[in-house]
Write an enzyme that holds these catalytic residues in place. Structure first.
Site, PDB file in Angstrom:
ATOM      1  N   ASP A   1       0.766  -1.091  -0.015  1.00 54.99           N
ATOM      2  CA  ASP A   1      -0.113   0.038  -0.191  1.00 54.99           C
ATOM      3  C   ASP A   1       0.690   1.139   0.069  1.00 54.99           C
ATOM      4  O   ASP A   1       1.915   1.570   0.830  1.00 54.99           O
ATOM      5  CB  ASP A   1      -1.010  -0.109   1.220  1.00 54.99           C
TER       6      ASP A   1
ATOM      7  N   GLU B   1       1.841  -0.499  -5.013  1.00 49.34           N
ATOM      8  CA  GLU B   1       0.648   0.589  -5.388  1.00 49.34           C
ATOM      9  C   GLU B   1       1.502   1.676  -5.538  1.00 49.34           C
ATOM     10  O   GLU B   1       2.012   2.286  -4.588  1.00 49.34           O
ATOM     11  CB  GLU B   1      -0.519   0.522  -4.390  1.00 49.34           C
TER      12      GLU B   1
HETATM   13  C1  NOJ Z   1      -4.699   3.176  -0.954  1.00 50.83           C
HETATM   14  C2  NOJ Z   1      -5.766   2.387  -0.746  1.00 50.83           C
HETATM   15  O1  NOJ Z   1      -6.166   1.609  -1.820  1.00 50.83           O
HETATM   16  C3  NOJ Z   1      -6.732   3.056  -0.191  1.00 50.83           C
HETATM   17  O2  NOJ Z   1      -8.135   2.728   0.039  1.00 50.83           O
HETATM   18  C4  NOJ Z   1      -6.373   3.779   1.228  1.00 50.83           C
HETATM   19  O3  NOJ Z   1      -7.169   4.606   1.627  1.00 50.83           O
HETATM   20  C5  NOJ Z   1      -4.778   4.337   1.053  1.00 50.83           C
HETATM   21  N1  NOJ Z   1      -4.137   3.807   0.528  1.00 50.83           N
HETATM   22  C6  NOJ Z   1      -4.421   4.657   2.631  1.00 50.83           C
HETATM   23  O4  NOJ Z   1      -3.806   3.310   2.970  1.00 50.83           O
END
Ligand code: NOJ
Ligand code: CA
Length: 552
Positions: A201, A243
């Site tokens: 993440d 991500e």
């Molecule tokens: C990316 C995630 O996909 C999202 O849903 C989240 O709010 C943020 N990162 C923070 O962790």
């Protein structure tokens, strides 16, 4: 090249345990429910499940606010249920990757509680503090319009703390060696329980320098190498999927230039340009995005997706392009979010038009990388714009026409099941679609089967073939003496195109999905007529291609 890089041709399915299947009637999905649905996923052809955060959490950001990295939120079951689920997945040959949320914790995490209350605690330095309100306290918000600042005052510590996301998600000080050790320990724990890797993440923020005095953004990519080395040492075939919505000139910093950092990254640039192509019919910017992200280390792979758990972020398009997508797919303010995106599901964005849904999926499945499906999109689920922010597109899976869509026996479910005329569970559900050979669900199953039989897409060298039309994209993949050509017409109107296939021996194009083949002319040129929103998957040569596949 190592032959067994499974993620090069995986079919990844993204699921939220909370909204997939409830078995104990409390209205919240659980691991037992997910386990019972593994046959469904196996039947669809999924080879890897990506679990959204399932750790103990107050879930103020749907679990991206973790209070314990070494557990399962009790509402989803026990650690025992998790292990049972893992075992049943493995039995079906399905791998599992877990969301690794290590940029920040929940404000309720015991580490933060200790950090804020005790200045002498080692946990104080696990977070990012400032005595004075930093100059940039209201800059750099990820959720503009909802999030008011990136620094907040903590009256207990009498200090300001940094939070890239919501104020209840304090950032971890990822430069602290102890924090880095702990991150590896978390990875080690879940690897030991059988996961095949992680979706990491918010990675750009994890590697960014954090602090009140940080001016221009600066990253320390060495930690990525450390993560990769640890992961691979603990489990050779595990992978990391980042991500990281970054510009193309940053890609290699995340992948590493010698196969030493992230195995995979989501291709956000291409994702946004796919939506622009779907909205405008013009594939040229998509072609540019594909070329810009072409370079990657040999073991690395792109992950392609249409929609995910968040808003569709269109921040990398030009203002004009973004307005085009908004106008076509999210014209109302209530459909938009954070000044940059659309918070709808795929099917309503494409007006529920089956031809465009197939086109979008066909395109995603044939882009040069690994496809990632979001739960519910395989049946064309809709959204509920009455729900706040990104929750609009996070409603429970629609299994049948039974009450609560067969998701739960409870009267109230964790998020309301969609019950409208167009996309409600009476209209859109798995049970009905399973029985209908022409349904989107069965189409998806077939397209996945075809994709698996075209490993050229995940492994091959690719190039874009000129089609002479700004609306038609053709990509050719070559791998081990075999080739496939994928053609997509993004326009509503039919187009005639000419494709030159420079193969002296193999002049025919065999349609993989339907019974219409093409013989090239003497000059090696194929003349193809493609209907509006049409798509073709061709194999170059004949059906005996497997006989011609070389070993390396
Ligand atoms: C990316 C995630 O996909 C999202 O849903 C989240 O709010 C943020 N990162 C923070 O962790
Ligand atoms: Ca439950």
């Amino acid at each position: 090249m190592i032959n067994d890089l499974w993620y090069k041709n995986a079919v990844v399915y993204c699921v939220n345990v909370e909204t997939f299947m409830d078995t104990n009637g409390d209205g919240v999905g659980d691991f037992e429910g997910l386990a019972r649905r593994l046959d469904y996923l196996a039947g669809l052809g999924v080879t890897c499940i990506w679990l959204l955060p399932f750790y103990p959490s107050p879930r103020r950001d749907d679990g991206y606010d973790v209070t314990d990295y070494y557990g399962v939120d009790r509402r989803y079951g026990s650690s025992g249920d998790f292990v049972e689920f893992m075992n049943l997945a493995r039995e079906r040959g399905i791998r599992v990757i877990a969301d690794l949320v290590i940029n920040h914790t929940s404000i309720d995490h015991p580490w933060f509680k200790e950090a804020r209350s005790n200045p002498r605690s080692k946990y104080r330095d696990w977070y990012v503090w400032s005595k004075k309100r930093p100059r940039n306290w209201n800059k750099g918000m990820v959720f503009p319009g909802v999030q008011k600042s990136t620094w907040s005052y903590d009256s207990e510590a009498r200090l300001w703390y940094f939070h890239r996301f919501y104020d209840f998600q304090p950032d971890l000080n990822t430069e602290n060696p102890e924090v880095r050790e702990e991150i590896k320990r978390i990875m080690g724990y879940w690897l030991e329980l059988g996961v095949s890797g992680f979706r990491v993440d918010a990675l750009p923020f994890v590697v960014s320098k954090k602090g009140a005095t940080v001016g221009k953004p600066e990253q320390d990519f060495d930690f990525l190498r450390e993560m990769r080395a640890f992961l691979q040492w603990r489990q050779g075939d595990a992978m990391l999927l980042a991500e990281a919505n970054v510009l193309p000139d940053q890609d290699l910093k995340y992948f590493g230039d010698s196969d030493d950092r992230m195995h995979m990254m989501f291709n956000f640039l291409v994702n946004q340009n796919v939506f622009y192509a779907l909205a405008s019919g013009d594939v040229r910017p998509l072609t540019v995005a594909l070329k810009k992200t072409k370079q990657r280390p040999i073991t690395a792979q792109w992950a392609y997706f249409l929609r995910n758990n968040d808003e569709l972020d269109l921040g990398r398009l030009t203002d004009e392009q973004r307005q085009t997508v908004f106008a076509k797919m999210g014209p109302e303010k209530s459909m938009q979010l954070y000044d940059r995106g659309i918070r709808r599901r795929l099917a309503p964005m494409l007006d529920g038009d089956r031809r465009r849904l197939e086109l979008a999926y066909s395109l995603m499945f044939t882009l040069p990388g690994t496809p990632v499906i979001r739960y519910g999109d395989e049946i064309g689920m809709g959204d509920d714009l009455r729900l706040k922010e990104r929750q609009a597109a996070r409603t429970p899976m629609q299994w049948s026409t039974e009450p609560q869509a067969g998701f739960t026996t409870a009267e109230k479910s964790v998020l309301p099941v969609i019950d409208d005329e167009l996309y409600g569970y009476r209209k859109v559900n798995v049970a009905d679609q399973r029985r209908d050979p022409q349904s989107l669900l069965n189409w998806t199953e077939r397209i996945i089967r075809a994709r698996k039989e075209a490993p050229e897409v995940g492994w091959g060298d690719w190039r874009i073939l000129p089609t002479g039309s700004p609306n038609v994209l053709a990509i050719r993949y070559d791998w081990r003496d075999n080739a496939v050509v994928m053609v997509h017409n993004l326009d509503s109107k039919p187009h005639r195109i000419k494709l030159r296939i420079d193969d002296r021996e193999r002049t025919s194009l065999i349609n993989i999905l339907a019974n219409d083949h093409s013989e090239g002319g003497e000059d090696g040129v194929h003349k193809l007529a493609i209907e509006g929103y049409g798509y073709r998957w061709y194999r170059v040569g004949g059906l005996d291609y497997i006989l011609h596949r070389s070993r390396s």
